[in-house]
Structure formats: C-alpha cells, structure tokens
Design a protein around this motif. Structure first.
Motif, PDB file in Angstrom:
ATOM      1  N   GLU A  10      31.665  40.864  38.894  1.00 23.92           N
ATOM      2  CA  GLU A  10      30.569  41.398  39.689  1.00 23.92           C
ATOM      3  C   GLU A  10      29.388  41.459  38.771  1.00 23.92           C
ATOM      4  O   GLU A  10      29.709  41.904  37.584  1.00 23.92           O
ATOM      5  N   VAL A  15      23.334  34.675  41.476  1.00 23.75           N
ATOM      6  CA  VAL A  15      22.278  34.485  40.226  1.00 23.75           C
ATOM      7  C   VAL A  15      23.070  34.776  39.262  1.00 23.75           C
ATOM      8  O   VAL A  15      23.993  35.319  38.974  1.00 23.75           O
ATOM      9  N   SER A  30      31.726  45.043  47.402  1.00 22.62           N
ATOM     10  CA  SER A  30      32.327  46.603  47.967  1.00 22.62           C
ATOM     11  C   SER A  30      33.550  46.432  47.527  1.00 22.62           C
ATOM     12  O   SER A  30      34.399  47.389  47.578  1.00 22.62           O
ATOM     13  N   GLY A  38      29.242  35.952  36.745  1.00 24.46           N
ATOM     14  CA  GLY A  38      30.259  34.931  37.274  1.00 24.46           C
ATOM     15  C   GLY A  38      29.949  33.335  37.177  1.00 24.46           C
ATOM     16  O   GLY A  38      30.776  32.466  37.349  1.00 24.46           O
ATOM     17  N   GLY A  98      31.873  37.783  42.767  1.00 29.88           N
ATOM     18  CA  GLY A  98      30.866  38.667  43.707  1.00 29.88           C
ATOM     19  C   GLY A  98      31.844  39.748  44.203  1.00 29.88           C
ATOM     20  O   GLY A  98      32.005  39.759  45.606  1.00 29.88           O
TER      21      GLY A  98
HETATM   22  N1  SAH Z   1      33.168  40.005  48.260  1.00 29.90           N
HETATM   23  C1  SAH Z   1      32.218  41.027  48.611  1.00 29.90           C
HETATM   24  C2  SAH Z   1      30.790  40.345  49.043  1.00 29.90           C
HETATM   25  C3  SAH Z   1      29.736  40.802  48.170  1.00 29.90           C
HETATM   26  S1  SAH Z   1      28.093  40.094  48.501  1.00 29.90           S
HETATM   27  C4  SAH Z   1      32.541  41.991  49.550  1.00 29.90           C
HETATM   28  O1  SAH Z   1      33.799  41.734  49.966  1.00 29.90           O
HETATM   29  O2  SAH Z   1      32.014  43.049  49.749  1.00 29.90           O
HETATM   30  C5  SAH Z   1      28.035  39.274  46.995  1.00 29.90           C
HETATM   31  C6  SAH Z   1      28.082  39.681  45.541  1.00 29.90           C
HETATM   32  O3  SAH Z   1      28.026  38.633  44.794  1.00 29.90           O
HETATM   33  C7  SAH Z   1      26.893  40.734  45.502  1.00 29.90           C
HETATM   34  O4  SAH Z   1      27.489  42.043  44.983  1.00 29.90           O
HETATM   35  C8  SAH Z   1      26.237  40.135  44.111  1.00 29.90           C
HETATM   36  O5  SAH Z   1      25.728  41.186  43.233  1.00 29.90           O
HETATM   37  C9  SAH Z   1      27.440  39.337  43.469  1.00 29.90           C
HETATM   38  N2  SAH Z   1      26.904  38.308  42.634  1.00 29.90           N
HETATM   39  C10 SAH Z   1      25.974  37.346  42.702  1.00 29.90           C
HETATM   40  N3  SAH Z   1      25.778  36.528  41.811  1.00 29.90           N
HETATM   41  C11 SAH Z   1      26.789  36.961  40.733  1.00 29.90           C
HETATM   42  C12 SAH Z   1      27.254  36.438  39.718  1.00 29.90           C
HETATM   43  N4  SAH Z   1      26.698  35.464  38.881  1.00 29.90           N
HETATM   44  N5  SAH Z   1      28.367  36.854  39.063  1.00 29.90           N
HETATM   45  C13 SAH Z   1      29.015  38.007  39.751  1.00 29.90           C
HETATM   46  N6  SAH Z   1      28.497  38.547  41.015  1.00 29.90           N
HETATM   47  C14 SAH Z   1      27.538  38.011  41.450  1.00 29.90           C
END
Ligand code: SAH
Length: 217
Positions: A110, A210, A92, A138, A89
């Motif tokens: 991501e 997801v 940003s 992920g 995830g």
């Molecule tokens: N660590 C980030 C937080 C982002 S919110 C920061 O510092 O800004 C969580 C993120 O996880 C989102 O961008 C979402 O798209 C991503 N995410 C959700 N499920 C994921 C998956 N299966 N694989 C990769 N990214 C995922």
C-alpha cells in the motif's frame, strides 16, 4: 470489541447468495466471502452498509472494492492453497483477508502510510497470519519475494506494468484493471518469459494506480 452477530452472518449469507446469482461460481471464493466479516474493515459510519454490494469510502479518499468485484477478481485468479500472491493496493485489507482465507500466502503493498498501518494492525488482530503488509510503491512490485504465482492489482492502471509481469512465475496469472475513466479487467497468463495470453473481462471502475508513496503528514 468487534462483534460478528447472527444478524451480520445472515446478511453475509444473503450477500453470497446474490454473488452466486451474479455469476460467481468458485466455491472457495464464496466460502471465504461468507466467512470474513466485511464490516470489520469499514469505519463505523459505513458498517451498516457492509453487506450491500457496493464500494464504500475508506480513509485517504480510497475505497474498499464492491464485494462483486472482490469475488470476480479472486475467481479470475484461480487461487490455490499455498499460492504466493502479491496484492497491489491493500486499502482496507479486505481483499487480502479473502485471499488469506483461501490459504494463499499473501504479500500486500500500500502506498498510503495511514492505510498500511491500519490494515496491518487489523489483519494481525483478526489472526490473518498468512498476510504480510508492506508500505511500498506497488508500481515497482516487490522484487525480494518474487516470483509470484499470482498478482492482483486493485487500483486502475493506465497500462500493464512490465515490471509486474517480470515478477510473475511462468504459468502464473495476473489480474489487473487497465484504463483511464473506466477499466477493463484483464487476466494475463504468463506462458513463457516473453509470452503472455491476455483476456478481457469487461468494464469496472477503480481508484487510480499512482506511483510514489504518501506519508501520514
Ligand atoms: N484491495 C483494497 C482496495 C483498495 S482501493 C481493499 O480490499 O480494500 C486501492 C488501493 O490501492 C488504495 O488504497 C490506494 O492507495 C492503493 N494504491 C494505488 N496506487 C498504489 C501503488 N502504486 N502502490 C500501492 N498501493 C497503491
């Protein structure tokens, strides 16, 4: 031009003081949070709010986690220099930048193509050369660079994915929020191939973890 002014630095110092008061004690985490300009990771509309202890919207209906949450998860990971860390995830890119500042080797994935591109470009421009970004689902982890010393999941999972535990070194730590409406912050330590210690650090709220990827269209 990105501007990190005295005002921004002052606001960051105050934020770090407030994190200390809220119980963050790991000096490496606090120093990283004082050093990394969070406002660079936000759209200009939200930049003024960058040093409040709040989660804020980024693109694609996702959020940059609250500074306290970033500090708390990073502290639970007990990051050591040269640790090989998988972040799920990227969002940003802010959490990856914090891990990078503590001199870990960061692999971040991501599932939203637009966010992946934006974070990759920003982290490269800011000189975070020990972060590698990937556009991936992920839920499968990232087998080619496994095993990892640490894994951090920054989206709310319904359960602990077994595949991620498999990609952790013995002695390694995974920090993952698990639950439906709100999530329990779990720290899982891998004691042996099939032996884990699980600790619960209370409730947090995350956007959902997801499966699958989404492209720019
Ligand atoms: N660590 C980030 C937080 C982002 S919110 C920061 O510092 O800004 C969580 C993120 O996880 C989102 O961008 C979402 O798209 C991503 N995410 C959700 N499920 C994921 C998956 N299966 N694989 C990769 N990214 C995922």
């Amino acid at each position: 031009m990105r501007d990190d002014s005295y005002r921004h630095k002052g606001l960051r110092r105050k934020l770090v003081d407030s994190l200390r008061k809220k119980g963050i004690t790991d000096e490496r985490v606090l120093a990283a949070m004082e050093a990394v300009p969070r406002h660079f990771f936000l759209d200009s509309a939200f930049a003024d709010l960058a040093y409040e202890d709040k989660a804020l919207p980024i693109d694609r209906e996702q959020t940059i986690s609250q500074p306290y949450t970033v500090a708390f998860q990073t502290q639970l990971l007990n990051v050591l220099k040269r640790d090989r860390i998988l972040e799920i995830g990227t969002g940003s890119g802010y959490q990856a930048a914090i891990l990078s500042k503590i001199e870990a080797r960061v692999f971040t994935v991501e599932r939203q193509e637009a966010l992946y591109h934006k974070a990759q470009k920003l982290l490269a421009e800011l000189g975070f050369s020990n972060v590698r970004c990937y556009y991936r689902d992920g839920t499968k982890g990232m087998r080619e660079f496994a095993p990892y010393d640490k894994i951090i999941v920054t989206a709310g999972a319904l359960e602990v994915p077994k595949i991620l535990l498999d990609q952790l070194k013995i002695g390694g730590i995974m920090v993952i929020p698990v639950g439906t409406r709100s999530q329990k912050m779990l720290r899982i330590t891998k004691l042996a191939d099939d032996e884990f210690q699980e600790e619960d650090f209370g409730d947090f709220r995350f956007v959902p973890f997801v499966g699958g990827v989404e492209n720019d269209k």
